[in-house]
Design an enzyme around this catalytic site. Structure first.
Site, PDB file in Angstrom:
ATOM      1  N   GLY A   1      54.577 -27.245 -39.429  1.00 50.62           N
ATOM      2  CA  GLY A   1      54.757 -28.302 -40.412  1.00 50.62           C
ATOM      3  C   GLY A   1      53.472 -28.760 -41.066  1.00 50.62           C
ATOM      4  O   GLY A   1      53.438 -29.028 -42.271  1.00 50.62           O
TER       5      GLY A   1
ATOM      6  N   ASN B   1      59.552 -39.813 -37.621  1.00 52.87           N
ATOM      7  CA  ASN B   1      59.409 -39.277 -36.270  1.00 52.87           C
ATOM      8  C   ASN B   1      59.318 -40.357 -35.202  1.00 52.87           C
ATOM      9  O   ASN B   1      59.632 -40.106 -34.036  1.00 52.87           O
ATOM     10  CB  ASN B   1      58.169 -38.377 -36.190  1.00 52.87           C
ATOM     11  CG  ASN B   1      56.925 -39.047 -36.740  1.00 52.87           C
ATOM     12  OD1 ASN B   1      56.918 -39.520 -37.873  1.00 52.87           O
ATOM     13  ND2 ASN B   1      55.865 -39.075 -35.961  1.00 52.87           N
TER      14      ASN B   1
ATOM     15  N   SER C   1      59.614 -27.226 -38.957  1.00 54.54           N
ATOM     16  CA  SER C   1      58.840 -26.621 -37.880  1.00 54.54           C
ATOM     17  C   SER C   1      59.765 -26.182 -36.761  1.00 54.54           C
ATOM     18  O   SER C   1      60.684 -26.910 -36.380  1.00 54.54           O
ATOM     19  CB  SER C   1      57.806 -27.616 -37.347  1.00 54.54           C
ATOM     20  OG  SER C   1      56.961 -27.011 -36.402  1.00 54.54           O
TER      21      SER C   1
ATOM     22  N   HIS D   1      59.333 -25.616 -33.444  1.00 48.19           N
ATOM     23  CA  HIS D   1      59.318 -26.166 -32.088  1.00 48.19           C
ATOM     24  C   HIS D   1      60.077 -27.476 -31.969  1.00 48.19           C
ATOM     25  O   HIS D   1      60.241 -28.003 -30.865  1.00 48.19           O
ATOM     26  CB  HIS D   1      57.881 -26.314 -31.575  1.00 48.19           C
ATOM     27  CG  HIS D   1      57.138 -27.485 -32.120  1.00 48.19           C
ATOM     28  ND1 HIS D   1      56.937 -28.625 -31.391  1.00 48.19           N
ATOM     29  CD2 HIS D   1      56.523 -27.683 -33.311  1.00 48.19           C
ATOM     30  CE1 HIS D   1      56.223 -29.488 -32.109  1.00 48.19           C
ATOM     31  NE2 HIS D   1      55.959 -28.940 -33.274  1.00 48.19           N
TER      32      HIS D   1
ATOM     33  N   THR E   1      48.987 -11.215 -41.082  1.00 48.06           N
ATOM     34  CA  THR E   1      49.973 -10.346 -40.459  1.00 48.06           C
ATOM     35  C   THR E   1      51.147 -11.162 -39.944  1.00 48.06           C
ATOM     36  O   THR E   1      50.962 -12.219 -39.345  1.00 48.06           O
ATOM     37  CB  THR E   1      49.337  -9.562 -39.297  1.00 48.06           C
ATOM     38  OG1 THR E   1      48.220  -8.819 -39.793  1.00 48.06           O
ATOM     39  CG2 THR E   1      50.333  -8.611 -38.661  1.00 48.06           C
TER      40      THR E   1
ATOM     41  N   CYS F   1      50.964 -36.699 -32.378  1.00 52.57           N
ATOM     42  CA  CYS F   1      49.720 -36.368 -33.068  1.00 52.57           C
ATOM     43  C   CYS F   1      48.716 -37.510 -33.023  1.00 52.57           C
ATOM     44  O   CYS F   1      47.540 -37.331 -33.325  1.00 52.57           O
ATOM     45  CB  CYS F   1      50.014 -36.001 -34.523  1.00 52.57           C
ATOM     46  SG  CYS F   1      51.011 -34.514 -34.678  1.00 52.57           S
TER      47      CYS F   1
END
Length: 406
Positions: A73, A154, A202, A204, A240, A328
């Protein structure tokens, strides 16, 4: 370690669900570089495109090719703001509108643009955490380049009216971005219905692996690469391909979409149960967030007279894992910017706990938390220098809505 373990921090991250783990183990042999033209490369590319289709379906995107895989995210959000910097630095339309309760990666990205000379507005929210629409409408004008409002918060779980916010922005010709990291997989999400140009999510947060996310970009919406290099993702995101992460993301998105209604029913019932038990057993508390427009799994509660970190550590000793706010910001001693924005003072903001339930939460888990929490709050309040009643009194004076007062 305590014999009983209860995880109620699903908004921070979720465990890897067994079905996703099993698929990822099977795809360990899909090691080909998806950019290669030989058979192993083609096999990997086919698996990646199938995963892309599942992610697109989760967010209601009709064209899967508009979904770009990123590392998560934060990268997706930074890509949007980096694009605004590159296209707006030499034009008159460069105003940025966001809110005061966004995730730190959006707040800091917006602050960076402000430091670079862009006009940036951080909209206020009401006491439930919803955007102040009068303030929003007052800021809308033909010079607005981007409106960025998160779909659901959140910390307190409040859901924003993204469809209306986007419609008003489009009337002024502005681009619209929403961070749906907390919304996807919990409530219905539709980029087509909402009318947004950019959407972030995101993996997870939906019981998939970490280190993989996505950015939806509407056709003809401008996008500049944040990571430059090769031709991967149509040149939008070089590097990649993360085969394993992308395939896990696809499976997690497929399952989340299939189980969305069942998940919402189950977890909202458990949230209501936990809320009711806390109000019944703990006097003088405040429930934060919108009473109805709220994520089905998120319950943010302020406990006046008890310090949040102490509550968290005391619960941890009982085997209960919760949060005092965004993961966070867990290393910060500052009060939550979200709780301050909805009108809580530092004392009350510091005494708040986020319970975020999830797929594996049970009724027994809820009862265990409701049994262990009251004596912890009572003990911490006895140690407090400011009685809960005084803090609640201040809340009433400010016009907020305490609950559970006895």
């Amino acid at each position: 370690m305590n014999a009983r373990y209860v995880y109620m921090d699903y908004n921070a991250t979720t465990p890897l669900r067994p079905e996703v783990r099993d698929l990822m183990v099977k795809t360990l042999d899909v090691y080909g570089n998806a950019s290669s033209m030989h058979e192993l490369g083609r096999v990997a590319r086919a698996e990646i495109e199938e995963a892309r289709a599942h992610v697109a379906a989760l967010i209601g995107a009709q064209n899967p090719s508009r979904v770009y895989f990123t590392s998560g995210g934060s990268e997706s959000n930074n890509t949007v703001f980096n694009t605004m910097f590159l296209i707006g630095r030499n034009q008159k339309r460069r105003k940025i509108i966001t809110t005061s309760i966004e995730h730190p990666c959006v707040l800091n990205s917006a602050a960076h643009l402000r430091d670079e000379g862009f006009p940036v507005v951080f909209l206020p929210v009401d006491r439930d955490g919803r955007v102040d629409m009068d303030a929003y409408c007052a800021e809308l004008s033909p010079d607005v380049l981007l409106v960025s409002v998160m779909a659901a918060n959140n910390e307190i779980g409040t859901i924003e009216d993204i469809k209306t916010i986007a419609k008003l922005a489009k009337e002024q010709g502005a681009l619209v971005h929403t961070d749906a990291t907390q919304a996807a997989g919990k409530i219905p999400v539709s980029v087509e219905d909402w009318g947004v140009d950019y959407l972030t999510l995101s993996c997870h947060k939906i019981y998939g692996p970490k280190g993989i996310g996505a950015l939806y970009v509407r056709e003809r919406a401008p996008i500049e690469p944040f990571i430059r290099g090769g031709h991967q993702e149509d040149g939008v995101r070089a590097g990649t391909y993360n085969n394993l992460g992308i395939m896990g993301f696809g499976e997690a998105a497929r399952l989340a979409r299939a189980e969305l209604a069942e998940y919402g029913q189950n977890v909202s019932r458990l949230r209501a149960m936990l809320r009711g038990l806390i109000l019944e057993r703990v006097p003088n508390v405040r429930i934060n967030g919108h009473p109805t427009e709220v994520l089905p799994n998120t319950l943010n509660v302020s406990f006046p007279g008890a310090e949040g970190e102490s509550i968290l550590l005391s619960l941890d000793l009982e085997g209960i894992e919760v949060s005092t706010g965004s993961a966070c910001a867990s290393g910060s001693l500052d009060p939550s910017h979200v709780l301050m924005a909805i009108g809580l003072g530092p004392e009350l903001a510091h005494g708040s706990i986020r319970f975020s339930l999830g797929k594996y939460t049970t009724e027994d888990d809820v009862r265990y938390v409701a049994d262990k929490l009251p004596p912890i709050i009572a003990r911490l309040r006895r140690m407090s220098t400011m009685p809960a009643e005084e803090i609640i009194g201040e809340i009433r004076t400010e016009g907020a809505h305490p609950e559970g007062a006895k």
